[in-house]
Design an enzyme around this catalytic site. Structure first.
Site, PDB file in Angstrom:
ATOM      1  N   MET A  29       0.810  -1.205   0.000  1.00 29.60           N
ATOM      2  CA  MET A  29       0.000   0.000   0.000  1.00 29.60           C
ATOM      3  C   MET A  29       0.850   1.266   0.000  1.00 29.60           C
ATOM      4  O   MET A  29       0.424   2.295  -0.506  1.00 29.60           O
ATOM      5  CB  MET A  29      -0.919  -0.006   1.242  1.00 29.60           C
ATOM      6  CG  MET A  29      -1.940   1.113   1.267  1.00 29.60           C
ATOM      7  SD  MET A  29      -3.029   1.013   2.717  1.00 29.60           S
ATOM      8  CE  MET A  29      -1.880   1.428   4.022  1.00 29.60           C
ATOM      9  N   VAL A  32       7.671   3.258   3.209  1.00 35.15           N
ATOM     10  CA  VAL A  32       7.988   3.888   4.490  1.00 35.15           C
ATOM     11  C   VAL A  32       9.407   4.458   4.420  1.00 35.15           C
ATOM     12  O   VAL A  32      10.343   3.771   3.979  1.00 35.15           O
ATOM     13  CB  VAL A  32       7.871   2.884   5.653  1.00 35.15           C
ATOM     14  CG1 VAL A  32       8.168   3.578   6.981  1.00 35.15           C
ATOM     15  CG2 VAL A  32       6.474   2.278   5.679  1.00 35.15           C
ATOM     16  N   ASP A 141      -4.505  -7.077   9.828  1.00 30.06           N
ATOM     17  CA  ASP A 141      -3.271  -7.528   9.169  1.00 30.06           C
ATOM     18  C   ASP A 141      -2.177  -7.764  10.207  1.00 30.06           C
ATOM     19  O   ASP A 141      -1.058  -7.273  10.089  1.00 30.06           O
ATOM     20  CB  ASP A 141      -2.820  -6.493   8.140  1.00 30.06           C
ATOM     21  CG  ASP A 141      -1.776  -7.066   7.173  1.00 30.06           C
ATOM     22  OD1 ASP A 141      -1.738  -8.293   7.005  1.00 30.06           O
ATOM     23  OD2 ASP A 141      -0.998  -6.293   6.598  1.00 30.06           O
TER      24      ASP A 141
END
Length: 645
Positions: A29, A32, A141
């Site tokens: 998604m 980072v 998740d």
């Protein structure tokens, strides 16, 4: 080769604030980054959504909405969300930066963990998930990649409420898909539903993996893994790691049951189950090194030298400096010298002197070692496990270790009142054996008192209720001879009652002294308005006029009606008349008088029948309004009937 050099974001400043220094990880998604918040001069983790998802307005809106919600999850084991923003095509979150590693890194480095270490990691995971579950969030998740272990040993869970199944447009590869499906609950696979029990299932799978060093379902493709989740139970860890305590098998079986109703309902309940199971285990069972551990962690009891690795503190992993392993050597007595001729006596004496010198050297070494041990470790102990215990029991346990307790009280939505939320230093951390441990004791859920607002104007009362951390509920109004209109008569619950923050407080507000509404039906509109104003009412005229028996322009209807009560200043609605409706009169001469009367009355007329006294007939001979003419609705029409001779 450093791939961060090829990342176009590295070196940029997002939103005029966050300088992107390095890429940390790439997921399905988002990517980072490690970044510097130039305003507050602190390092943050910057989670930047992939451009393919950032182009989806609905996805971005949900991402932002959930980020704001998760930012309210203030918990020591939850990765904090500091900020959310956009910069051009970039949508990002600024989060707490945790220097350390993930649980996945620990498992990759060490393989299986000792039960004590596994439970030391699982408990703070469940504390974080429990806080989320009680706040209405489901993680969806839970997996080792989302469990961070700081260099200080503290365990934190990341990506609360943000994890969502991502379609092929995200570019997620097969390996990352397999890494996620390994922790999906059967109901997530079969129905797409995910409540708190789905997180409980994932925690059971993670515990299995920590105890064995392997996933319970490990097919060659994602489809095979999904099939196993649906049709095969998670096996007991002892089947892979013989010697594990049966209590650990039961713990995994309960958390990872295929049927959701057989699992604990949320992480708070599972945390209680874990603590009860842990209390039933012996130290030997907790410290057993499983077969799946990497070389150097097994107890090599068959050797003459046994290496015993101290169990790591909760969250210890690569990059965390653990205590050096203590080594215990098994020394054997030297054999007695064999008997020999008398001439060999000097040799025996020489051997005895050498033996005595060796023993003396060993004793000196042991003395020095004991001194070094006391300076480096002997004057220290570890904070015992007291989290979740009642205050008195926790203080007794600390006292048994020679430690003092300092009490700090705070509210908690998760930990019951009177029990320990956390300690400082943390459980398992080293402390001088005469030191003081701060116990944070739960006061239960936060409470606030309903303020006294009776007699206050409504706006002032609302402000005071909001200042107390409560919300204004339903507002009802009723008449009062004593309290002026617009002021509060009562609250529900009453003043002084304790309620949780954001609870609703219902208000009853005075409408003032009741006044009888006068009758203005039939009055001209202007006269009616004047009379009502004098009585203390406001007047409002309906937009549409209606036909009525009243003259045109006169009041045909009023609301409230005559005799009802209203408060001074209330509004009376008036509907004016168009005058009576004009209706065409039908021809009824020659008709049966009863039929003619029924027809005219159906049109809204009043009917009078003029009959002779003797021998009246049944046929209408005359009507007072000629056929084809119009007459006002409600007016009277006379029908004549001749006698029969």
């Amino acid at each position: 080769m450093d791939t961060t050099l090829q990342d176009p974001l590295v070196g940029q400043v997002l939103d005029g604030r966050y300088r992107v220094d390095a890429r940390i990880a790439v997921g399905g998604m988002a990517t980072v980054y490690r970044a510097l918040d130039t305003r507050l001069d602190r390092v943050v983790a910057l989670k930047v959504m992939h451009p393919s998802l950032a182009a989806d307005a609905a996805f971005v809106e949900r991402f932002i909405r959930e980020a704001k919600s998760v930012a309210r999850l203030a918990h020591t084991n939850v990765v904090g969300v500091f900020d959310q923003g956009t910069d051009g095509g970039y949508v990002f979150l600024a989060m707490e930066y945790v220097a350390g590693c993930t649980l996945r890194d620990v498992l990759r480095e060490r393989g299986a963990l000792q039960p004590r270490a596994a439970l030391d990691i699982l408990e703070p995971m469940l504390a974080a998930l429990g806080a989320a579950h009680r706040a209405g969030f489901v993680h969806r998740d839970v997996k080792p990649e989302n469990v961070l272990i700081g260099d200080d040993g503290r365990v934190k869970v990341a990506d609360f409420g943000l994890a969502r199944p991502v379609d092929a447009a995200t570019g997620t590869d097969t390996q990352s898909i397999m890494g996620t499906v390994s922790y999906l609950a059967p109901e997530q696979i079969e129905h797409g539903s995910a409540d708190t029990r789905a997180d409980v299932y994932a925690c059971g799978v993670v515990l299995y993996e920590m105890l064995t060093g392997a996933k319970p379902h490990d097919g060659g493709t994602p489809a095979q893994i999904l099939f196993q989740h649906l049709h095969e139970d998670v096996p007991p860890p002892s089947a892979v790691a013989p010697g594990l305590a049966p209590g650990l098998d039961g713990l995994v079986a309960r958390a990872a049951a295929r049927e959701p109703e057989r699992r604990p309902p949320d992480a708070v309940e599972l945390l209680g189950v874990v603590r009860a199971a842990r209390a039933a285990l012996t130290d030997a069972e907790l410290d057993r090194v499983p077969p799946g551990a990497r070389d150097g962690e097994r107890d090599r009891s068959e050797d003459r030298t046994t290496v015993i690795a101290r169990p790591p503190a909760a969250g210890a992993g690569p990059g965390h400096q653990a205590d050096a392993p203590g080594r215990t050597s098994r020394l054997e007595r030297p054999p007695a010298p064999p008997a020999g001729p008398a001439g060999a006596g000097w040799r025996d004496r020489l051997r005895r002197r050498r033996l005595l010198a060796l023993i003396a050297a060993v004793l000196v070494a042991l003395g020095v070692g004991a001194g070094v041990w006391y300076i480096s470790a002997g004057q220290f102990t570890k904070v015992p496990g007291v989290i979740g215990l009642p205050q008195a029991e926790a203080e007794r346990k600390l006292d048994g270790e020679g430690l003092d307790a300092e009490i700090v009280r705070e509210f908690s939505d998760v930990v019951p009142k009177g029990k320990v939320i956390e300690t400082d230093p943390g459980v398992g951390e080293r402390i001088r054996n005469t030191g003081t441990v701060t116990l944070r004791i739960s006061q239960g859920p936060p409470r606030t008192e309903v303020p006294n607002v009776v007699g206050m104007p409504l706006t002032e009362a609302k402000a005071k209720i909001k200042d107390a951390g409560l919300t204004v509920g339903k507002v009802t109004r009723r008449f009062s001879d004593e309290t002026p209109a617009g002021r509060v008569l009562a609250t529900d619950p009453g003043a002084g009652t304790e309620r949780r923050p954001d609870s609703a407080v219902a208000l009853t507000v005075s409408k003032g002294e009741p006044i009888d509404v006068p009758d203005v039906i039939g009055d001209p509109g202007a006269d009616a308005e004047s009379d009502l104003h004098e009585a203390g009412f406001k007047v409002e005229f309906a937009e549409e006029r209606v036909f009525s028996e009243q003259d045109a322009g006169a009041v045909a209807e009023q609301s409230p009606a005559e005799g009802e009560q209203a408060a001074r200043g209330d509004t009376i609605t008036l509907t004016l008349s168009k005058g009576p409706r004009m209706i065409e009169v039908p021809d009824v001469e020659g008709d049966d008088v009863d039929d003619a009367q029924e027809e005219l009355e159906a049109l809204g007329f009043e009917v009078h029948v003029d009959r002779p006294l003797l021998f009246p007939g049944k046929t209408v001979t005359d009507q007072s309004v000629d056929a084809g003419e119009k007459a006002p609705e409600g007016s009277e029409i006379t029908l004549k009937v001749k006698g029969v001779l």
